[in-house]
Structure formats: C-alpha cells, structure tokens
Design a protein around this motif. Sequence first.
Motif, PDB file in Angstrom:
ATOM      1  N   ARG A 145     -10.256   0.640   8.845  1.00  0.00           N
ATOM      2  CA  ARG A 145      -9.107   1.689   9.414  1.00  0.00           C
ATOM      3  C   ARG A 145      -9.660   3.047  10.458  1.00  0.00           C
ATOM      4  O   ARG A 145      -9.127   3.465  10.827  1.00  0.00           O
ATOM      5  CB  ARG A 145      -8.237   2.515   7.728  1.00  0.00           C
ATOM      6  CG  ARG A 145      -6.587   3.812   8.477  1.00  0.00           C
ATOM      7  CD  ARG A 145      -6.544   4.023   7.344  1.00  0.00           C
ATOM      8  NE  ARG A 145      -6.432   3.126   6.428  1.00  0.00           N
ATOM      9  CZ  ARG A 145      -5.127   2.706   6.391  1.00  0.00           C
ATOM     10  NH1 ARG A 145      -4.531   2.241   6.730  1.00  0.00           N
ATOM     11  NH2 ARG A 145      -4.903   1.684   4.892  1.00  0.00           N
ATOM     12  N   ARG A 146     -10.986   3.829   9.332  1.00  0.00           N
ATOM     13  CA  ARG A 146     -11.327   5.213   9.780  1.00  0.00           C
ATOM     14  C   ARG A 146     -11.732   4.503  11.101  1.00  0.00           C
ATOM     15  O   ARG A 146     -12.038   6.084  12.209  1.00  0.00           O
ATOM     16  CB  ARG A 146     -12.239   5.312   8.942  1.00  0.00           C
ATOM     17  CG  ARG A 146     -11.936   6.316   7.827  1.00  0.00           C
ATOM     18  CD  ARG A 146     -12.879   6.697   6.919  1.00  0.00           C
ATOM     19  NE  ARG A 146     -14.516   5.571   6.467  1.00  0.00           N
ATOM     20  CZ  ARG A 146     -13.913   5.387   5.400  1.00  0.00           C
ATOM     21  NH1 ARG A 146     -13.272   5.793   4.928  1.00  0.00           N
ATOM     22  NH2 ARG A 146     -14.895   4.548   5.259  1.00  0.00           N
ATOM     23  N   ASP A 202      -1.769   0.273  10.287  1.00  0.00           N
ATOM     24  CA  ASP A 202      -1.547  -0.734   9.340  1.00  0.00           C
ATOM     25  C   ASP A 202      -1.499  -2.045   8.664  1.00  0.00           C
ATOM     26  O   ASP A 202      -1.869  -2.653   8.410  1.00  0.00           O
ATOM     27  CB  ASP A 202      -0.158   0.276   8.541  1.00  0.00           C
ATOM     28  CG  ASP A 202      -0.197   1.718   8.373  1.00  0.00           C
ATOM     29  OD1 ASP A 202      -1.079   2.042   7.606  1.00  0.00           O
ATOM     30  OD2 ASP A 202       0.578   2.036   8.472  1.00  0.00           O
ATOM     31  N   LEU A 219     -11.769  -2.069   3.848  1.00  0.00           N
ATOM     32  CA  LEU A 219     -10.430  -1.605   4.304  1.00  0.00           C
ATOM     33  C   LEU A 219     -10.806   0.106   4.540  1.00  0.00           C
ATOM     34  O   LEU A 219     -10.539   0.220   6.327  1.00  0.00           O
ATOM     35  CB  LEU A 219      -9.284  -1.774   2.905  1.00  0.00           C
ATOM     36  CG  LEU A 219      -7.744  -0.948   3.281  1.00  0.00           C
ATOM     37  CD1 LEU A 219      -7.324  -1.779   4.659  1.00  0.00           C
ATOM     38  CD2 LEU A 219      -7.134  -0.927   2.367  1.00  0.00           C
ATOM     39  N   GLY A 220     -11.086   0.364   3.603  1.00  0.00           N
ATOM     40  CA  GLY A 220     -11.103   2.071   4.521  1.00  0.00           C
ATOM     41  C   GLY A 220     -12.503   2.229   6.035  1.00  0.00           C
ATOM     42  O   GLY A 220     -11.954   3.279   6.666  1.00  0.00           O
ATOM     43  N   HIS A 226      -4.492  -4.425   8.110  1.00  0.00           N
ATOM     44  CA  HIS A 226      -4.551  -5.387   7.208  1.00  0.00           C
ATOM     45  C   HIS A 226      -5.106  -6.694   7.201  1.00  0.00           C
ATOM     46  O   HIS A 226      -5.248  -7.715   6.490  1.00  0.00           O
ATOM     47  CB  HIS A 226      -3.391  -4.859   5.912  1.00  0.00           C
ATOM     48  CG  HIS A 226      -3.255  -3.695   5.284  1.00  0.00           C
ATOM     49  ND1 HIS A 226      -4.031  -4.501   3.831  1.00  0.00           N
ATOM     50  CD2 HIS A 226      -2.664  -2.552   5.276  1.00  0.00           C
ATOM     51  CE1 HIS A 226      -3.817  -3.030   3.621  1.00  0.00           C
ATOM     52  NE2 HIS A 226      -3.054  -2.095   3.732  1.00  0.00           N
ATOM     53  N   GLU A 281       0.601  -1.317   0.002  1.00  0.00           N
ATOM     54  CA  GLU A 281      -0.082  -0.076  -0.157  1.00  0.00           C
ATOM     55  C   GLU A 281       0.842   0.989   0.089  1.00  0.00           C
ATOM     56  O   GLU A 281       0.485   2.419  -0.056  1.00  0.00           O
ATOM     57  CB  GLU A 281      -1.019  -0.295   1.137  1.00  0.00           C
ATOM     58  CG  GLU A 281      -1.879   1.034   1.193  1.00  0.00           C
ATOM     59  CD  GLU A 281      -2.979   1.051   2.643  1.00  0.00           C
ATOM     60  OE1 GLU A 281      -4.115   1.567   1.869  1.00  0.00           O
ATOM     61  OE2 GLU A 281      -2.513   0.546   3.050  1.00  0.00           O
TER      62      GLU A 281
END
Length: 284
Positions: free
Chosen positions: A274-275, A249, A270-271, A253, A124
């Motif tokens: 992560r948020r 990270d 994923l987004g 993942h 990434e």
Amino acid sequence: MAAPDRTGADGPRCRAAVLGSPIAHSLSPVLHRAAYSALGLDDWTYGRFEIDEAALPRFIDGLGPEWAGLSLTMPLKRAVIPLLDTVSETAASVDAVNTVVLTPDGRRSGDNTDIPGMLAALREHGIDKVDSAAVLGAGATASSALAALSRICTGEIAVYVRSAARAAEMREWADRLGVEVRTEDWDRAADALRAPLVVATTPAGATDALAAAVPERPAALFDVLYEPWPTTLAARWSAYGGAVLSGLDLLVHQAVLQVEQMTGRSPAPLGAMRRAGEQALAER
C-alpha cells in the motif's frame, strides 16, 4: 487456488508480469516489486507488457519455465479463458480472469482476485454485511461488484445505468450470480447515495455531478478509481464524514492475493504494498 511448487527441474520459477493494453499506467509492477522486496525474494522480477487480444496466445505459448504467473487487465480478462487449463469458480462466475498461475508441469490456472480483493478491502473498513447496496455503472467492474455484493448483501442491490441494453446485461449477471437486482436509469443516480453501501464503477468524471446530492450523513462509498484521487464525489463524501474506499484499496488487496498465489508465500506484505502504491501515485 493452492500455491504451486516454486522450483522445478529447470530451476526457480521467479518471473511474473502484468499484461494489457494500454498498460503503461499500471501500478501492478510497483505493488508486486514492493512485495518481493519485503519478502526477501531478491531473484524475483515483475514486468509490464503491452499485449492485446490478438497477441495474447502467442505470448503465453512462448513463456519459459521461469515464469510463475501473470496479472491481466483489460482487454484480456475474458480473452485468456480459452487458453487456460483450469478456471476457478470465482473467475467463472463473472467470465473474467485477472490472475494466471503457471505451474512447473506446464498447466495454466486462472483465477479472479478482484472479487475477494473487494471483499477484503470492505472488511478492512469494518464492512462485512449490508442490508442493501447500490452500484453506479454497468461495465466489467460492475459485474465483479455484483459478485462481491452477493456474498455480503442480504437484500436488494440497485444498479444505475445509462441504457436499456446495460440494464439488461446487469439483470443477466444478477440472475447468473443469484442476487436480487433492481435496475434504474442514470437520471435517478442521486437516489443511490442514500444506500448503506455505494459502489461507483464508472470512468473518471462520470459521478462528479452527483457530489451535490451527497446526503448530510452518508454511509460508505467504494469508488474504484484511484487516479485522479480523490474524485469529486469521494471528496464530498469524505467531507460529510462518510467512509470512503478507493480503487487503490481494491488494487492492493487483489495484488496481495496474486502475490500469494504466484510466489507461494503468505501473508503478502499488505502495508508495504500500500505504501509503495501511495508513493507512486503521489509522484505522478
């Protein structure tokens, strides 16, 4: 690992959890629940259980047909292996299972998503090959780092450790994984910072003294901590313009891969995950 059928004679299989000790700090429930919400899996739940090695066999034997999977943290990643029917090659390579998928026929399949999760995090950030690397530390995460680096590092990996016993352990892992490793004493750890990729696997505070030795033009640092963040080393590295990856990270993942295996839904969001993780850390 192939995604299992999510339904069976006893109805939908829609329960999962993270196990470990201590476990109260785990972000896994935040990440997995965010994935379920984004995927519209309203009937899925994800819990957290304080389980040590002694309690693990009884807990797993007591799981009902509604269970789809488990995430495992320390000290269970090795202890679970004798309780499983199959273990993936990735997990077997480091004797560590962090993911268990439970199938309707009662089989328990173990995998390790830390290693591919680390590789996905590096990709990434545009890192898919390096000619050398350095690892700070020699614990369980360091062995996973070696396994990941074995797939992208074309040259030597230097590992900086605090004892001869740790050095011997890392050389054993290197032989097992088929990678070229040079072990160095921790007193020389500042030399590691000139590598194209530095992976810090040490506990909080262990690398603080190295911050003063960050070169003016650092390459890439993967610091597996996420709390507190940034670490002193990561902050100095970023200030000098180097690429920095955090433990979040890695956590996100590897959790993406867990969600896909447990739910059979791909790609995992994923987004959104992560948020959710960033927000949870900001609120602590």
